[in-house]
Design a protein around this motif. Structure first.
Motif, PDB file in Angstrom:
ATOM      1  N   GLU A  39       6.177  50.884  -7.142  1.00  0.00           N
ATOM      2  CA  GLU A  39       6.695  52.209  -6.741  1.00  0.00           C
ATOM      3  C   GLU A  39       8.190  52.389  -7.043  1.00  0.00           C
ATOM      4  O   GLU A  39       8.699  53.511  -7.065  1.00  0.00           O
ATOM      5  CB  GLU A  39       6.435  52.419  -5.228  1.00  0.00           C
ATOM      6  CG  GLU A  39       6.611  53.864  -4.788  1.00  0.00           C
ATOM      7  CD  GLU A  39       6.190  54.101  -3.334  1.00  0.00           C
ATOM      8  OE1 GLU A  39       6.053  53.137  -2.565  1.00  0.00           O
ATOM      9  OE2 GLU A  39       6.020  55.300  -2.977  1.00  0.00           O
ATOM     10  N   VAL A  40       8.891  51.273  -7.286  1.00  0.00           N
ATOM     11  CA  VAL A  40      10.359  51.316  -7.447  1.00  0.00           C
ATOM     12  C   VAL A  40      10.725  51.073  -8.910  1.00  0.00           C
ATOM     13  O   VAL A  40      10.140  50.207  -9.556  1.00  0.00           O
ATOM     14  CB  VAL A  40      10.993  50.240  -6.529  1.00  0.00           C
ATOM     15  CG1 VAL A  40      12.479  50.088  -6.791  1.00  0.00           C
ATOM     16  CG2 VAL A  40      10.721  50.573  -5.068  1.00  0.00           C
ATOM     17  N   SER A  41      11.694  51.826  -9.422  1.00  0.00           N
ATOM     18  CA  SER A  41      12.041  51.627 -10.841  1.00  0.00           C
ATOM     19  C   SER A  41      13.265  50.740 -11.023  1.00  0.00           C
ATOM     20  O   SER A  41      13.424  50.102 -12.062  1.00  0.00           O
ATOM     21  CB  SER A  41      12.254  52.973 -11.541  1.00  0.00           C
ATOM     22  OG  SER A  41      13.496  53.507 -11.183  1.00  0.00           O
ATOM     23  N   GLU A  42      14.154  50.684 -10.026  1.00  0.00           N
ATOM     24  CA  GLU A  42      15.386  49.900 -10.180  1.00  0.00           C
ATOM     25  C   GLU A  42      15.944  49.521  -8.809  1.00  0.00           C
ATOM     26  O   GLU A  42      15.762  50.249  -7.834  1.00  0.00           O
ATOM     27  CB  GLU A  42      16.422  50.747 -10.948  1.00  0.00           C
ATOM     28  CG  GLU A  42      17.635  49.979 -11.399  1.00  0.00           C
ATOM     29  CD  GLU A  42      18.457  50.746 -12.441  1.00  0.00           C
ATOM     30  OE1 GLU A  42      17.962  51.742 -13.024  1.00  0.00           O
ATOM     31  OE2 GLU A  42      19.608  50.344 -12.664  1.00  0.00           O
ATOM     32  N   ILE A  43      16.611  48.355  -8.763  1.00  0.00           N
ATOM     33  CA  ILE A  43      17.205  47.871  -7.508  1.00  0.00           C
ATOM     34  C   ILE A  43      18.667  47.530  -7.740  1.00  0.00           C
ATOM     35  O   ILE A  43      19.006  46.886  -8.744  1.00  0.00           O
ATOM     36  CB  ILE A  43      16.447  46.613  -7.002  1.00  0.00           C
ATOM     37  CG1 ILE A  43      15.024  46.979  -6.564  1.00  0.00           C
ATOM     38  CG2 ILE A  43      17.210  45.934  -5.858  1.00  0.00           C
ATOM     39  CD1 ILE A  43      14.161  45.782  -6.165  1.00  0.00           C
ATOM     40  N   TRP A  44      19.527  47.943  -6.820  1.00  0.00           N
ATOM     41  CA  TRP A  44      20.930  47.522  -6.803  1.00  0.00           C
ATOM     42  C   TRP A  44      21.170  46.678  -5.554  1.00  0.00           C
ATOM     43  O   TRP A  44      20.777  47.071  -4.443  1.00  0.00           O
ATOM     44  CB  TRP A  44      21.873  48.739  -6.763  1.00  0.00           C
ATOM     45  CG  TRP A  44      22.003  49.401  -8.102  1.00  0.00           C
ATOM     46  CD1 TRP A  44      21.100  50.242  -8.682  1.00  0.00           C
ATOM     47  CD2 TRP A  44      23.086  49.249  -9.026  1.00  0.00           C
ATOM     48  NE1 TRP A  44      21.553  50.627  -9.920  1.00  0.00           N
ATOM     49  CE2 TRP A  44      22.768  50.036 -10.157  1.00  0.00           C
ATOM     50  CE3 TRP A  44      24.288  48.530  -9.012  1.00  0.00           C
ATOM     51  CZ2 TRP A  44      23.625  50.119 -11.268  1.00  0.00           C
ATOM     52  CZ3 TRP A  44      25.133  48.624 -10.116  1.00  0.00           C
ATOM     53  CH2 TRP A  44      24.800  49.404 -11.224  1.00  0.00           C
ATOM     54  N   ILE A  45      21.805  45.527  -5.751  1.00  0.00           N
ATOM     55  CA  ILE A  45      22.205  44.681  -4.624  1.00  0.00           C
ATOM     56  C   ILE A  45      23.732  44.627  -4.693  1.00  0.00           C
ATOM     57  O   ILE A  45      24.302  44.099  -5.654  1.00  0.00           O
ATOM     58  CB  ILE A  45      21.596  43.274  -4.745  1.00  0.00           C
ATOM     59  CG1 ILE A  45      20.061  43.357  -4.881  1.00  0.00           C
ATOM     60  CG2 ILE A  45      21.974  42.410  -3.540  1.00  0.00           C
ATOM     61  CD1 ILE A  45      19.402  42.036  -5.259  1.00  0.00           C
ATOM     62  N   THR A  46      24.370  45.221  -3.697  1.00  0.00           N
ATOM     63  CA  THR A  46      25.823  45.406  -3.784  1.00  0.00           C
ATOM     64  C   THR A  46      26.539  44.568  -2.720  1.00  0.00           C
ATOM     65  O   THR A  46      26.350  44.762  -1.536  1.00  0.00           O
ATOM     66  CB  THR A  46      26.161  46.901  -3.591  1.00  0.00           C
ATOM     67  OG1 THR A  46      25.539  47.364  -2.392  1.00  0.00           O
ATOM     68  CG2 THR A  46      25.666  47.747  -4.751  1.00  0.00           C
ATOM     69  N   PHE A  47      27.326  43.630  -3.187  1.00  0.00           N
ATOM     70  CA  PHE A  47      28.174  42.780  -2.332  1.00  0.00           C
ATOM     71  C   PHE A  47      27.417  42.182  -1.140  1.00  0.00           C
ATOM     72  O   PHE A  47      27.834  42.322   0.006  1.00  0.00           O
ATOM     73  CB  PHE A  47      29.429  43.560  -1.900  1.00  0.00           C
ATOM     74  CG  PHE A  47      30.235  43.949  -3.096  1.00  0.00           C
ATOM     75  CD1 PHE A  47      31.218  43.111  -3.580  1.00  0.00           C
ATOM     76  CD2 PHE A  47      29.954  45.116  -3.790  1.00  0.00           C
ATOM     77  CE1 PHE A  47      31.908  43.428  -4.749  1.00  0.00           C
ATOM     78  CE2 PHE A  47      30.640  45.446  -4.956  1.00  0.00           C
ATOM     79  CZ  PHE A  47      31.624  44.599  -5.425  1.00  0.00           C
ATOM     80  N   PRO A  48      26.315  41.501  -1.432  1.00  0.00           N
ATOM     81  CA  PRO A  48      25.587  40.861  -0.331  1.00  0.00           C
ATOM     82  C   PRO A  48      26.385  39.677   0.205  1.00  0.00           C
ATOM     83  O   PRO A  48      27.163  39.072  -0.535  1.00  0.00           O
ATOM     84  CB  PRO A  48      24.308  40.362  -1.019  1.00  0.00           C
ATOM     85  CG  PRO A  48      24.703  40.135  -2.443  1.00  0.00           C
ATOM     86  CD  PRO A  48      25.718  41.206  -2.743  1.00  0.00           C
ATOM     87  N   ASP A  49      26.155  39.360   1.461  1.00  0.00           N
ATOM     88  CA  ASP A  49      26.739  38.145   2.011  1.00  0.00           C
ATOM     89  C   ASP A  49      26.170  36.962   1.222  1.00  0.00           C
ATOM     90  O   ASP A  49      24.951  36.820   1.130  1.00  0.00           O
ATOM     91  CB  ASP A  49      26.352  38.060   3.499  1.00  0.00           C
ATOM     92  CG  ASP A  49      27.084  36.936   4.204  1.00  0.00           C
ATOM     93  OD1 ASP A  49      27.298  35.884   3.567  1.00  0.00           O
ATOM     94  OD2 ASP A  49      27.428  37.103   5.377  1.00  0.00           O
ATOM     95  N   PRO A  50      27.016  36.100   0.641  1.00  0.00           N
ATOM     96  CA  PRO A  50      26.485  35.019  -0.217  1.00  0.00           C
ATOM     97  C   PRO A  50      25.689  33.945   0.514  1.00  0.00           C
ATOM     98  O   PRO A  50      24.943  33.197  -0.116  1.00  0.00           O
ATOM     99  CB  PRO A  50      27.747  34.418  -0.849  1.00  0.00           C
ATOM    100  CG  PRO A  50      28.884  34.848  -0.007  1.00  0.00           C
ATOM    101  CD  PRO A  50      28.488  36.158   0.613  1.00  0.00           C
ATOM    102  N   GLN A  51      25.817  33.863   1.836  1.00  0.00           N
ATOM    103  CA  GLN A  51      25.031  32.890   2.622  1.00  0.00           C
ATOM    104  C   GLN A  51      25.133  31.506   1.990  1.00  0.00           C
ATOM    105  O   GLN A  51      24.131  30.899   1.601  1.00  0.00           O
ATOM    106  CB  GLN A  51      23.553  33.328   2.711  1.00  0.00           C
ATOM    107  CG  GLN A  51      23.345  34.750   3.166  1.00  0.00           C
ATOM    108  CD  GLN A  51      23.584  34.959   4.660  1.00  0.00           C
ATOM    109  OE1 GLN A  51      24.054  34.071   5.352  1.00  0.00           O
ATOM    110  NE2 GLN A  51      23.295  36.147   5.150  1.00  0.00           N
ATOM    111  N   ILE A  52      26.352  30.999   1.888  1.00  0.00           N
ATOM    112  CA  ILE A  52      26.610  29.757   1.149  1.00  0.00           C
ATOM    113  C   ILE A  52      25.999  28.527   1.822  1.00  0.00           C
ATOM    114  O   ILE A  52      25.481  27.646   1.147  1.00  0.00           O
ATOM    115  CB  ILE A  52      28.133  29.587   0.943  1.00  0.00           C
ATOM    116  CG1 ILE A  52      28.630  30.681  -0.030  1.00  0.00           C
ATOM    117  CG2 ILE A  52      28.468  28.203   0.383  1.00  0.00           C
ATOM    118  CD1 ILE A  52      30.120  30.757  -0.192  1.00  0.00           C
ATOM    119  N   LYS A  53      26.008  28.506   3.159  1.00  0.00           N
ATOM    120  CA  LYS A  53      25.501  27.311   3.855  1.00  0.00           C
ATOM    121  C   LYS A  53      24.017  27.101   3.556  1.00  0.00           C
ATOM    122  O   LYS A  53      23.239  28.065   3.569  1.00  0.00           O
ATOM    123  CB  LYS A  53      25.704  27.458   5.368  1.00  0.00           C
ATOM    124  CG  LYS A  53      27.140  27.262   5.753  1.00  0.00           C
ATOM    125  CD  LYS A  53      27.269  27.167   7.256  1.00  0.00           C
ATOM    126  CE  LYS A  53      28.731  27.064   7.640  1.00  0.00           C
ATOM    127  NZ  LYS A  53      29.028  27.768   8.864  1.00  0.00           N
TER     128      LYS A  53
END
Ligand SMILES: C[S@@+](CC[C@H](N)C(=O)[O-])C[C@H]1O[C@@H](n2cnc3c(N)ncnc32)[C@H](O)[C@@H]1O
Length: 222
Positions: free
Chosen positions: A114-128
């Motif tokens: 149903e979705v044509s495109e996704i943007w992920i903007t400045f997510p928390d990197p969750q480094i641990k």
């Protein structure tokens, strides 16, 4: 933000025609708009998501550039996307919606393809290491995105986090996914698309003030 202000925004969100705030049970029991987003917008234009949209700068910015696409910002924090929702209503952008939900439930919110495109903007990197399950480009999330994306659907990751950039590139290469474009300093190295250079988010502006490089990857899941 004070709690009084937050309450005011929560109340206002309830009156906004472009805000959808389903309870978790509603989403899990068969969400009313899953497979029916065309009925929400009144047309079957392509759907573009912004995941972890915060104030919704990409949702609103892309909607202004692309009136022939429908844009949905998803975040669990309604007091943040209140900003984007209000701007969209004021500017009469009828190709914008904000959805208050967990990104983990994205394959319950949208039907297959149903979705044509996704943007992920400045997510928390969750480094641990212990937090890796919350990293928004980990293999579990990629599987969820694959389910809802139409064939050839694009995913865009814009981040200040060198860790998130490197982690995602390594993962995509290892899993054999298609990296369409990658740039580790978009304002310095030429070639990033206008959609990347022309829209800045709230978090992005804070990182830019500190002189941090902004990175970008566009990819497809095989
Ligand atoms: C670091 S902020 C970035 C916000 C915005 N994209 C920006 O660049 O200004 C991350 C956002 O993701 C949202 N978020 C994080 N994990 C989430 C999840 N699992 N489900 C829904 N929203 C989430 C947070 O509430 C927050 O608004």
């Amino acid at each position: 933000m004070g709690s009084k202000n937050k309450l005011k925004r929560f109340k206002e969100n309830e009156t906004f025609t472009n805000v959808v705030q389903p309870a978790r049970e509603e989403v899990l029991d068969g969400f009313e708009y899953k497979g029916r987003w065309a009925s929400f917008f009144g047309n079957d234009n392509p759907i573009v998501l912004e995941l972890g949209c915060g104030k919704g700068e990409y949702t609103v910015g892309l909607a202004q550039i692309n009136p022939d696409k429908n844009h949905i910002g998803i975040d669990i924090k309604g007091a943040r996307f209140w900003r984007g929702a209000k701007t969209a209503l004021e500017e009469k952008l009828n190709n914008v919606a904000f959805l208050r939900s967990q990104i983990e439930l994205v394959d319950h919110l949208f039907a297959e393809g149903e979705v044509s495109e996704i943007w992920i903007t400045f997510p928390d990197p969750q480094i641990k290491y212990k937090r890796a399950k919350h990293r928004m480009t980990n293999p579990e999330f990629l599987e969820r995105y694959k389910k809802i994306l139409a064939p050839g659907g694009l995913i865009n990751l814009k981040t200040d986090s060198e860790y998130m950039h490197g982690y995602t590139l390594g993962l995509l290469q290892g899993l054999g996914h298609e990296i369409v474009y990658a740039n580790h300093d978009v304002y310095k190295n030429e070639g990033a698309p206008q959609e990347v250079l022309g829209i800045q988010t709230f978090y992005e502006n804070q990182y830019l003030e500190k002189g941090k490089s902004i990175t970008y990857i566009q990819f497809r899941i095989n």
